[in-house]
Design a protein around this motif. Structure first.
Motif, short mmCIF file in Angstrom:
data_model
loop_
_atom_site.label_atom_id
_atom_site.label_comp_id
_atom_site.label_asym_id
_atom_site.label_seq_id
_atom_site.Cartn_x
_atom_site.Cartn_y
_atom_site.Cartn_z
N ILE A 108 0.79 -1.44 -0.36
CA ILE A 108 0.10 -0.05 0.02
C ILE A 108 0.95 0.77 -0.32
O ILE A 108 2.02 1.23 1.17
N PHE A 109 0.72 2.05 -0.66
CA PHE A 109 2.07 3.14 -1.02
C PHE A 109 1.05 4.10 -0.38
O PHE A 109 -0.12 4.76 -0.35
N VAL B 223 5.43 8.40 -0.93
CA VAL B 223 5.12 9.69 -2.23
C VAL B 223 6.14 11.12 -1.95
O VAL B 223 6.58 11.61 -2.50
N LYS B 224 6.08 11.71 -0.92
CA LYS B 224 6.55 12.64 -0.44
C LYS B 224 8.26 12.79 -0.36
O LYS B 224 9.54 13.51 0.00
N VAL B 225 8.45 11.07 0.00
CA VAL B 225 9.84 10.74 0.21
C VAL B 225 10.34 11.01 -1.44
O VAL B 225 11.84 10.85 -1.71
N CYS B 226 9.84 9.72 -1.80
CA CYS B 226 9.90 9.65 -3.29
C CYS B 226 10.38 11.51 -3.73
O CYS B 226 11.57 10.97 -4.37
N GLU B 227 9.63 12.69 -3.93
CA GLU B 227 10.28 13.37 -4.31
C GLU B 227 10.75 14.23 -4.37
O GLU B 227 11.98 14.30 -5.05
N LYS B 228 11.34 13.89 -2.94
CA LYS B 228 12.66 14.39 -2.07
C LYS B 228 13.97 14.25 -2.80
O LYS B 228 14.80 14.10 -3.00
N ASP C 113 11.83 15.29 -8.64
CA ASP C 113 10.78 15.25 -9.19
C ASP C 113 9.01 15.66 -8.85
O ASP C 113 8.66 14.72 -7.92
N ASN C 114 8.81 17.16 -8.91
CA ASN C 114 8.12 17.60 -8.33
C ASN C 114 7.06 17.99 -8.62
O ASN C 114 6.10 18.82 -8.80
N SER C 115 6.84 17.09 -10.10
CA SER C 115 5.11 17.62 -10.29
C SER C 115 4.25 17.39 -9.45
O SER C 115 3.51 17.37 -8.39
N PRO C 116 3.39 18.76 -10.06
CA PRO C 116 2.23 18.59 -9.33
C PRO C 116 1.35 17.48 -9.40
O PRO C 116 0.29 17.57 -8.48
N VAL C 117 1.21 16.99 -10.17
CA VAL C 117 0.26 15.76 -9.97
C VAL C 117 0.50 14.45 -8.89
O VAL C 117 -0.36 13.60 -8.56
N LEU D 218 8.32 6.40 -10.53
CA LEU D 218 9.50 5.41 -9.81
C LEU D 218 8.87 4.34 -8.94
O LEU D 218 9.67 3.33 -8.21
N LEU D 219 8.40 4.95 -7.81
CA LEU D 219 8.09 4.54 -6.30
C LEU D 219 7.14 3.37 -6.95
O LEU D 219 7.38 2.34 -5.88
N ALA D 220 5.90 3.34 -7.90
CA ALA D 220 5.28 2.22 -7.98
C ALA D 220 7.02 0.83 -8.34
O ALA D 220 6.00 -0.45 -9.13
N GLU D 221 7.37 1.42 -9.25
CA GLU D 221 7.91 0.23 -10.22
C GLU D 221 9.40 -0.10 -8.64
O GLU D 221 9.44 -1.88 -8.73
N GLY D 222 9.61 0.22 -7.57
CA GLY D 222 10.07 0.24 -6.10
C GLY D 222 9.40 -1.74 -6.03
O GLY D 222 10.59 -2.37 -5.45
#
Length: 140
Positions: free
Chosen positions: A19-20, A25-30, A34-38, A58-62
């Protein structure tokens, strides 16, 4: 479980679920910058295409990488190739199941090719593709 290439066979399957979370998501962005507004609940841009912010690909690929490193083959290996199609978005809170199935083994090169299929909690396929890994050995 950890396998040698001799233990593997075409048709062998491994699955994992995850479960994501918004925190991930915030850690992945950091980490990726990748700071996409989506991905951001405070931005409105995602509302034009999705019903909530999405999880970075990229997170889902993890989860796929986790299946490779922990289950199939579950040994030291290096990702050589990946081809993925993202059919549907993955949302925070989704329960994603990644299933990898061995479709080819090249004993000479220590390469294993696996079909990838990821499904959400509704049974909808969200990611599909294949990966090729080289299994590392202790031989020089």
């Amino acid at each position: 479980m950890s396998y040698t290439i001799e233990d593997l066979f075409i048709g062998k399957i491994a699955r994992m679920q995850r479960i994501f979370t918004d925190e991930e998501v915030k850690v992945c962005e950091k980490l990726t910058r990748d700071n996409s507004p989506v991905y951001n609940v405070e931005d409105d841009i995602w509302k034009h295409h999705y019903h909530q912010p999405i999880v970075p690909g990229l997170l889902a690929e993890g989860l796929i990488n986790q299946v490779i490193s922990e289950k199939l083959p579950g040994v030291a290996c290096v990702l050589l190739q990946k081809e993925l199609i993202f059919y549907l978005p993955v949302y925070v809170g989704d329960i994603i199941t990644a299933e990898l199935e061995i479709i080819d083994i090249n004993m000479e090169r220590n390469w294993v090719t696996q079909k990838v299929a990821c499904f959400n909690q509704n049974g909808s396929e969200v990611i599909k593709g294949q990966v090729v890994v080289v299994i590392l050995t202790n031989q020089n």
